[in-house]
Design a protein around this motif. Sequence first.
Motif, PDB file in Angstrom:
ATOM      1  N   THR A  34      21.697 -14.513  67.840  1.00 45.86           N
ATOM      2  CA  THR A  34      21.416 -15.287  66.629  1.00 45.86           C
ATOM      3  C   THR A  34      22.468 -14.947  65.583  1.00 45.86           C
ATOM      4  OG1 THR A  34      19.042 -15.277  67.064  1.00 45.86           O
ATOM      5  CG2 THR A  34      19.732 -15.817  64.827  1.00 45.86           C
ATOM      6  N   HIS A  35      23.039 -15.984  64.977  1.00 44.91           N
ATOM      7  CA  HIS A  35      24.005 -15.819  63.894  1.00 44.91           C
ATOM      8  C   HIS A  35      23.346 -16.350  62.621  1.00 44.91           C
ATOM      9  CE1 HIS A  35      28.442 -16.036  62.531  1.00 44.91           C
ATOM     10  NE2 HIS A  35      27.660 -16.024  61.466  1.00 44.91           N
ATOM     11  N   HIS A  36      23.177 -15.459  61.641  1.00 49.20           N
ATOM     12  CA  HIS A  36      22.532 -15.794  60.377  1.00 49.20           C
ATOM     13  C   HIS A  36      23.606 -16.062  59.328  1.00 49.20           C
ATOM     14  CE1 HIS A  36      18.914 -13.995  62.198  1.00 49.20           C
ATOM     15  NE2 HIS A  36      19.746 -13.045  62.611  1.00 49.20           N
ATOM     16  N   HIS A  46      19.809 -20.012  60.588  1.00 50.84           N
ATOM     17  CA  HIS A  46      19.742 -19.120  61.741  1.00 50.84           C
ATOM     18  C   HIS A  46      20.128 -19.924  62.985  1.00 50.84           C
ATOM     19  CE1 HIS A  46      17.711 -16.401  59.029  1.00 50.84           C
ATOM     20  NE2 HIS A  46      16.877 -17.382  58.729  1.00 50.84           N
ATOM     21  N   LYS A  48      20.419 -19.974  66.648  1.00 54.55           N
ATOM     22  CA  LYS A  48      19.819 -19.193  67.733  1.00 54.55           C
ATOM     23  C   LYS A  48      20.315 -19.657  69.091  1.00 54.55           C
ATOM     24  CE  LYS A  48      15.715 -18.395  65.011  1.00 54.55           C
ATOM     25  NZ  LYS A  48      14.262 -18.502  64.904  1.00 54.55           N
ATOM     26  N   SER A 114      24.262  -9.303  70.081  1.00 53.57           N
ATOM     27  CA  SER A 114      22.938  -9.924  70.127  1.00 53.57           C
ATOM     28  C   SER A 114      22.495 -10.485  68.775  1.00 53.57           C
ATOM     29  CB  SER A 114      21.891  -8.926  70.634  1.00 53.57           C
ATOM     30  OG  SER A 114      21.704  -7.891  69.694  1.00 53.57           O
ATOM     31  N   ASP A 115      23.142 -10.055  67.695  1.00 53.41           N
ATOM     32  CA  ASP A 115      22.749 -10.534  66.368  1.00 53.41           C
ATOM     33  C   ASP A 115      23.938 -10.388  65.428  1.00 53.41           C
ATOM     34  OD1 ASP A 115      20.141 -11.421  64.965  1.00 53.41           O
ATOM     35  OD2 ASP A 115      21.022 -10.015  63.539  1.00 53.41           O
ATOM     36  N   ASP A 117      24.733 -10.894  61.285  1.00 55.60           N
ATOM     37  CA  ASP A 117      24.353 -11.184  59.906  1.00 55.60           C
ATOM     38  C   ASP A 117      25.633 -11.326  59.102  1.00 55.60           C
ATOM     39  OD1 ASP A 117      21.393 -11.136  59.512  1.00 55.60           O
ATOM     40  OD2 ASP A 117      21.626  -9.192  60.503  1.00 55.60           O
TER      41      ASP A 117
END
Length: 131
Positions: A34-36, A46, A48, A114-115, A117
Amino acid sequence: MGEHPDCALIRRGYEAFIGGNMDTLAELMTTDVTHHVPGESSISGHHKGREACVQLYRRQYDVTGGTLRVELETLAADGRGHVISVHRCRAEREDRGLDMKEGMFFTIVGGKISDIDECHEDIDASNAFWH
């Protein structure tokens, strides 16, 4: 001392992004990444999943007519699966320009991103550019 493996992973990701190699970039991410993106612009929110993230990156290149440029300045790892990056982002779009520092906070699981921000030096300017 060599570069921390987590920093090396993120550096490879930057190199793929800068080179427009979205297939390589996708391979560095988990399927459920997920890229916020902060703010209230057309790209905020978000994103996803690997394909949604790659679509975001392609869209950024498309709407800027290929003028999007990212210059990595620094990477720092905590040794527990997190990396912080700072880069300068420059782009042009219609009658607008963007030139600001941005930061990313990456979470790494099993050797893959995995993420993500994303943080902007000036969220209002980013909103105006990407609106």
